[in-house]
Design an enzyme around this catalytic site. Structure first.
Site, PDB file in Angstrom:
ATOM      1  N   GLY A 192      -7.590   9.321  10.176  1.00 17.44           N
ATOM      2  CA  GLY A 192      -7.818   9.371  11.609  1.00 17.44           C
ATOM      3  C   GLY A 192      -8.839  10.391  12.074  1.00 17.44           C
ATOM      4  O   GLY A 192      -9.030  10.563  13.279  1.00 17.44           O
ATOM      5  N   ALA A 249      -9.422   5.852   4.832  1.00 13.97           N
ATOM      6  CA  ALA A 249      -9.215   7.005   5.720  1.00 13.97           C
ATOM      7  C   ALA A 249     -10.493   7.799   5.943  1.00 13.97           C
ATOM      8  O   ALA A 249     -11.224   8.113   5.005  1.00 13.97           O
ATOM      9  CB  ALA A 249      -8.127   7.938   5.208  1.00 13.97           C
ATOM     10  N   GLY A 250     -10.751   8.119   7.207  1.00 14.96           N
ATOM     11  CA  GLY A 250     -11.837   9.010   7.569  1.00 14.96           C
ATOM     12  C   GLY A 250     -13.071   8.347   8.133  1.00 14.96           C
ATOM     13  O   GLY A 250     -13.949   9.030   8.666  1.00 14.96           O
ATOM     14  N   ASN A 297      -8.458   1.806  10.350  1.00 12.19           N
ATOM     15  CA  ASN A 297      -7.669   1.447  11.516  1.00 12.19           C
ATOM     16  C   ASN A 297      -8.188   2.184  12.754  1.00 12.19           C
ATOM     17  O   ASN A 297      -8.715   1.585  13.686  1.00 12.19           O
ATOM     18  CB  ASN A 297      -6.201   1.756  11.277  1.00 12.19           C
ATOM     19  CG  ASN A 297      -5.297   1.353  12.427  1.00 12.19           C
ATOM     20  OD1 ASN A 297      -4.108   1.613  12.414  1.00 12.19           O
ATOM     21  ND2 ASN A 297      -5.808   0.687  13.448  1.00 12.19           N
ATOM     22  N   THR A 298      -8.091   3.517  12.744  1.00 13.53           N
ATOM     23  CA  THR A 298      -8.428   4.307  13.926  1.00 13.53           C
ATOM     24  C   THR A 298      -9.875   4.108  14.364  1.00 13.53           C
ATOM     25  O   THR A 298     -10.166   4.077  15.566  1.00 13.53           O
ATOM     26  CB  THR A 298      -8.165   5.797  13.662  1.00 13.53           C
ATOM     27  OG1 THR A 298      -6.820   5.964  13.220  1.00 13.53           O
ATOM     28  CG2 THR A 298      -8.366   6.624  14.922  1.00 13.53           C
ATOM     29  N   LYS A 353       0.858  -1.175   0.000  1.00 18.25           N
ATOM     30  CA  LYS A 353       0.000   0.000   0.000  1.00 18.25           C
ATOM     31  C   LYS A 353       0.900   1.233   0.000  1.00 18.25           C
ATOM     32  O   LYS A 353       1.677   1.457   0.926  1.00 18.25           O
ATOM     33  CB  LYS A 353      -0.921   0.024   1.221  1.00 18.25           C
ATOM     34  CG  LYS A 353      -1.807   1.270   1.234  1.00 18.25           C
ATOM     35  CD  LYS A 353      -2.470   1.498   2.584  1.00 18.25           C
ATOM     36  CE  LYS A 353      -3.107   2.885   2.610  1.00 18.25           C
ATOM     37  NZ  LYS A 353      -3.606   3.236   3.951  1.00 18.25           N
TER      38      LYS A 353
END
Length: 260
Positions: A163, A189-190, A211-212, A102
């Site tokens: 994040g 993301a987001g 992830n976050t 990635k």
């Protein structure tokens, strides 16, 4: 409509949820959350995580086995083309010739938005070097198409800053990217909660990487399970095809054709 598997780099996956390994309190929580997510592809920040380069530190691969998961090394923390390319080459050495990576080249530490010019440069170099590149980018349909044309095996537009948990800020651009693509489009993301993941899938995304949203939840393992269900529900809703939107009410039990 019968669904098909998610195919990336010539390999099929039944799960459309991809997850990261950062921000958990320990390796055991990491393991349990990833198991609860049902993910088959797990991304690892090579510059921040030990996967064997530091022999005297705990090895993430001891709990996230390459025999069970597809390990997706990423270039998180790279701000130049040179650093991103070098990080991918290091990952290939550490993972015995593993070519799926990635790519993300960041523009600045505050927003974590991608440096598009550097991303294009790095993608071209890596593809020519035999890497299968999944690439993080902004939600610009033109850039997404350029990355596909360079040979990236998947394009990963952001929903919102990394994040941030804001969810999908520009669904219209995401849909345009999907409509123009011949490779998998994965929202990256987001995402903040399960409804964000479901919306991404309802738009037609081939998958979501997060992830976050899981690791920073009050109960990460429970959130991982919620995300698994959201991805599945969103995919089914996309395949089913939503009802058309209408300006006015429409009775669930219409009176037309009835006799009294």
């Amino acid at each position: 409509m019968t669904d098909t598997a998610l195919s990336i780099g010539g390999k099929n996956y039944s799960s459309r949820l991809l997850v990261g390994t950062g921000k958990y309190k320990d390796l055991e929580e990491t393991r349990l959350a990833i198991e609860a997510s049902g993910a088959e592809i797990v991304t690892v920040a090579i510059r921040r995580t030990n996967i064997g380069q530091n022999a005297d530190e705990p090895n993430l691969l001891d709990v996230i086995s390459p025999d069970k998961y597809t390990i997706l090394p990423n270039t998180a923390g790279c701000y130049t083309t040179k650093d991103a390319v070098r990080t991918c080459q290091l990952a290939r050495e550490l993972l015995d010739g593993h070519s799926l990576v990635k790519l993300e080249v960041l523009g600045d530490a505050k927003t974590l938005f991608p440096d598009v010019t550097a991303t294009l440069e790095a993608a071209e170099i890596l593809v020519k070097d035999g890497f299968q590149v999944m690439v993080y980018t902004n939600d610009d349909p033109i850039i997404a198409k350029r990355l596909e044309e360079l040979g990236c095996v998947a394009v990963m537009p952001l929903a919102a800053p990394i994040g941030s948990g804001f969810g999908i800020r520009n669904p219209f651009n995401i849909v345009t990217i999907i409509e123009n693509a011949q490779v998998p489009i994965l929202v990256d993301a987001g995402v903040g909660t399960a409804s964000d993941a479901a919306i991404a899938m309802e738009l037609g995304s081939d998958g979501v990487l997060m992830n976050t949203a899981i690791a920073a939840a009050k109960q990460p393992i429970l959130m991982a399970s919620a995300m698994k269900k959201a991805i599945e529900a969103g995919r089914e809703a996309f395949l089913a095809g939503r009802m058309p939107r209408k300006r006015y009410g429409s009775a669930s039990s219409p009176l037309e054709g009835l006799f009294f």
